[in-house]
Design a protein around this motif. Sequence first.
Motif, PDB file in Angstrom:
ATOM      1  N   TYR A 181       0.997  -1.144   0.277  1.00  0.00           N
ATOM      2  CA  TYR A 181      -0.204   0.033   0.030  1.00  0.00           C
ATOM      3  C   TYR A 181       1.109   1.251   0.003  1.00  0.00           C
ATOM      4  CZ  TYR A 181       1.077   0.380   4.952  1.00  0.00           C
ATOM      5  OH  TYR A 181       1.513   0.272   6.212  1.00  0.00           O
ATOM      6  N   ALA A 182       0.163   2.557  -0.293  1.00  0.00           N
ATOM      7  CA  ALA A 182       0.650   3.408  -0.840  1.00  0.00           C
ATOM      8  C   ALA A 182       0.062   4.071   0.277  1.00  0.00           C
ATOM      9  CB  ALA A 182       1.693   4.087  -1.829  1.00  0.00           C
ATOM     10  N   GLU A 183       0.308   4.893   0.706  1.00  0.00           N
ATOM     11  CA  GLU A 183       0.475   6.935   1.588  1.00  0.00           C
ATOM     12  C   GLU A 183       0.140   7.677   0.992  1.00  0.00           C
ATOM     13  OE1 GLU A 183       1.078   7.544   5.688  1.00  0.00           O
ATOM     14  OE2 GLU A 183       0.370   4.984   6.212  1.00  0.00           O
ATOM     15  N   GLU A 184      -0.488   8.219   0.092  1.00  0.00           N
ATOM     16  CA  GLU A 184      -0.231   9.190  -1.114  1.00  0.00           C
ATOM     17  C   GLU A 184      -0.575  10.318  -0.677  1.00  0.00           C
ATOM     18  OE1 GLU A 184       0.264   8.480  -4.357  1.00  0.00           O
ATOM     19  OE2 GLU A 184      -0.142   6.976  -4.646  1.00  0.00           O
ATOM     20  N   SER A 185      -1.236  10.654   0.103  1.00  0.00           N
ATOM     21  CA  SER A 185      -1.069  11.791   0.872  1.00  0.00           C
ATOM     22  C   SER A 185      -0.230  12.525   1.618  1.00  0.00           C
ATOM     23  CB  SER A 185      -1.848  12.014   2.156  1.00  0.00           C
ATOM     24  OG  SER A 185      -2.253  11.048   2.916  1.00  0.00           O
ATOM     25  N   ALA A 186       0.633  11.176   2.075  1.00  0.00           N
ATOM     26  CA  ALA A 186       1.825  11.548   2.618  1.00  0.00           C
ATOM     27  C   ALA A 186       3.625  12.695   1.896  1.00  0.00           C
ATOM     28  CB  ALA A 186       2.575  11.328   3.421  1.00  0.00           C
ATOM     29  N   ARG A 187       3.733  13.224   2.228  1.00  0.00           N
ATOM     30  CA  ARG A 187       4.546  14.065   1.378  1.00  0.00           C
ATOM     31  C   ARG A 187       6.344  14.216   1.981  1.00  0.00           C
ATOM     32  NH1 ARG A 187       2.140  13.089  -1.912  1.00  0.00           N
ATOM     33  NH2 ARG A 187       1.159  14.439  -3.424  1.00  0.00           N
ATOM     34  N   PRO A 188       7.700  12.794   1.313  1.00  0.00           N
ATOM     35  CA  PRO A 188       7.050  12.342   0.455  1.00  0.00           C
ATOM     36  C   PRO A 188       5.681  10.989   0.598  1.00  0.00           C
ATOM     37  CG  PRO A 188       9.347  11.602   1.859  1.00  0.00           C
ATOM     38  CD  PRO A 188       8.382  12.263   2.427  1.00  0.00           C
ATOM     39  N   VAL A 189       5.952  10.489  -0.377  1.00  0.00           N
ATOM     40  CA  VAL A 189       4.638   8.810  -0.575  1.00  0.00           C
ATOM     41  C   VAL A 189       5.406   7.811   0.838  1.00  0.00           C
ATOM     42  CG1 VAL A 189       3.738   7.420  -1.707  1.00  0.00           C
ATOM     43  CG2 VAL A 189       3.416   9.784  -2.674  1.00  0.00           C
ATOM     44  N   LEU A 190       4.898   6.966   1.179  1.00  0.00           N
ATOM     45  CA  LEU A 190       5.230   6.186   2.522  1.00  0.00           C
ATOM     46  C   LEU A 190       4.348   5.617   1.504  1.00  0.00           C
ATOM     47  CD1 LEU A 190       5.006   8.021   5.490  1.00  0.00           C
ATOM     48  CD2 LEU A 190       6.825   7.547   3.951  1.00  0.00           C
ATOM     49  N   TYR A 191       5.393   3.502   1.850  1.00  0.00           N
ATOM     50  CA  TYR A 191       5.185   2.606   1.677  1.00  0.00           C
ATOM     51  C   TYR A 191       5.664   1.395   2.119  1.00  0.00           C
ATOM     52  CZ  TYR A 191       6.049   4.838  -3.567  1.00  0.00           C
ATOM     53  OH  TYR A 191       5.864   5.378  -4.414  1.00  0.00           O
ATOM     54  N   GLY A 192       4.895   0.348   2.490  1.00  0.00           N
ATOM     55  CA  GLY A 192       4.500  -0.625   3.497  1.00  0.00           C
ATOM     56  C   GLY A 192       3.708  -1.562   3.266  1.00  0.00           C
ATOM     57  N   ARG A 193       4.132  -2.852   3.248  1.00  0.00           N
ATOM     58  CA  ARG A 193       3.162  -3.928   2.904  1.00  0.00           C
ATOM     59  C   ARG A 193       2.630  -5.115   4.020  1.00  0.00           C
ATOM     60  NH1 ARG A 193       6.847  -8.865   4.175  1.00  0.00           N
ATOM     61  NH2 ARG A 193       8.699  -7.804   5.121  1.00  0.00           N
ATOM     62  N   GLU A 194       1.308  -5.873   3.535  1.00  0.00           N
ATOM     63  CA  GLU A 194       0.835  -6.417   4.909  1.00  0.00           C
ATOM     64  C   GLU A 194       1.760  -7.923   4.588  1.00  0.00           C
ATOM     65  OE1 GLU A 194      -2.316  -5.793   5.559  1.00  0.00           O
ATOM     66  OE2 GLU A 194      -2.300  -3.788   3.968  1.00  0.00           O
ATOM     67  N   LYS A 195       1.133  -8.273   5.839  1.00  0.00           N
ATOM     68  CA  LYS A 195       1.239  -9.920   6.163  1.00  0.00           C
ATOM     69  C   LYS A 195       1.888 -10.586   4.635  1.00  0.00           C
ATOM     70  CE  LYS A 195       1.566 -12.953   9.403  1.00  0.00           C
ATOM     71  NZ  LYS A 195       1.450 -12.381  10.850  1.00  0.00           N
ATOM     72  N   GLU A 196       3.844 -11.426   4.225  1.00  0.00           N
ATOM     73  CA  GLU A 196       4.053 -11.568   3.397  1.00  0.00           C
ATOM     74  C   GLU A 196       3.157 -12.579   2.533  1.00  0.00           C
ATOM     75  OE1 GLU A 196       7.825 -13.391   1.738  1.00  0.00           O
ATOM     76  OE2 GLU A 196       8.290 -12.350   3.460  1.00  0.00           O
TER      77      GLU A 196
END
Length: 337
Positions: free
Chosen positions: A71-86
Amino acid sequence: MPKVSRIDLTKHQVFLALPEKPANPISLKEIIRRLSTQHKIDDKSLNSRILEQFVRRKLDKLLNFNEYPIYAEESARPVLYGREKEPVKQALGVLAQLSYLNDKVTRFLPIDQQAIFQNSIKQNGVDRWQQYIYVAPSAVWRSPDYNAEALRVLYSAIENQHPIAFDYLNMKGQAKRKQLMPWGLMFKAEKIYLLGVEGQLDIDKPASYAVHRMENLTPLPMELKYRGKPDTKTLTQICEEHEIGLFSSHRDKKIALELKFYGDAARYIDETPLSDDQKVISLADDCRILKATVRDCYELRKFIRGFGVNVEVLAPAELRAEITAELQALLKRYADI
């Protein structure tokens, strides 16, 4: 660990560099730093704009094609990325069990998922059972050839539940244009069959079409109101209810079958029962009678013929007469040679 250049990084490696929930998502710069540490990318490549663009494209593909749940938090600057459980780590046990069927399983998956499945098995080292297992064919014939583009259209239609049109070749090689709503797929022996309902027929039993005889597949407009699969039943429940796997028509009735088996065939009949009410009566070590209530269909005749001289039809009388007539015609044909 050997150095990995920017073009050697895979989507899976980029995915693993993301923090897993519930950890906080991270920026593109932090992802590149992690990749540099994990895969020994030199500083020159780390600071290059080319590497940044490369990793960003990988992230975009992961987001757009849903290969991995990130997932990506588009509202953040810079854009932040993370992942669900693998998902791969969760599914290692399943992959290990499926790996020995790799060549069989992958051809039953949508085209876009076949490479993902194969790569997951290879990257996670769960393919060790493949060296010990051979899945033999269930008959003397081999699987027919399937057109990759036709399968792509077909799987897309099933997944998105939109109707399709195709030319269908009958047993005489004559083509007829069909339009139907696909309900799903049935796998029988070495062949794949599409189950679906033509036009706007209001019926509960889908017809079956051999996929290798389908040509010129095209999707139809979504607004066409074709009869879809009932949401209250799985395809398995529908097939078992209508005995679709037997290739039986509505004209085929249930009969009280009695067969007399001889030789090795007399021992075979315990292993694969024909019905829930099957009974076996032993007359001798190499002679037994089987009684069962079965559907009188074409596949029943194939089953009986397969035993040759080691089986005799006792009942019903109509079936016994039919098999007798076949044997007489066969003897005549061989006598004419």
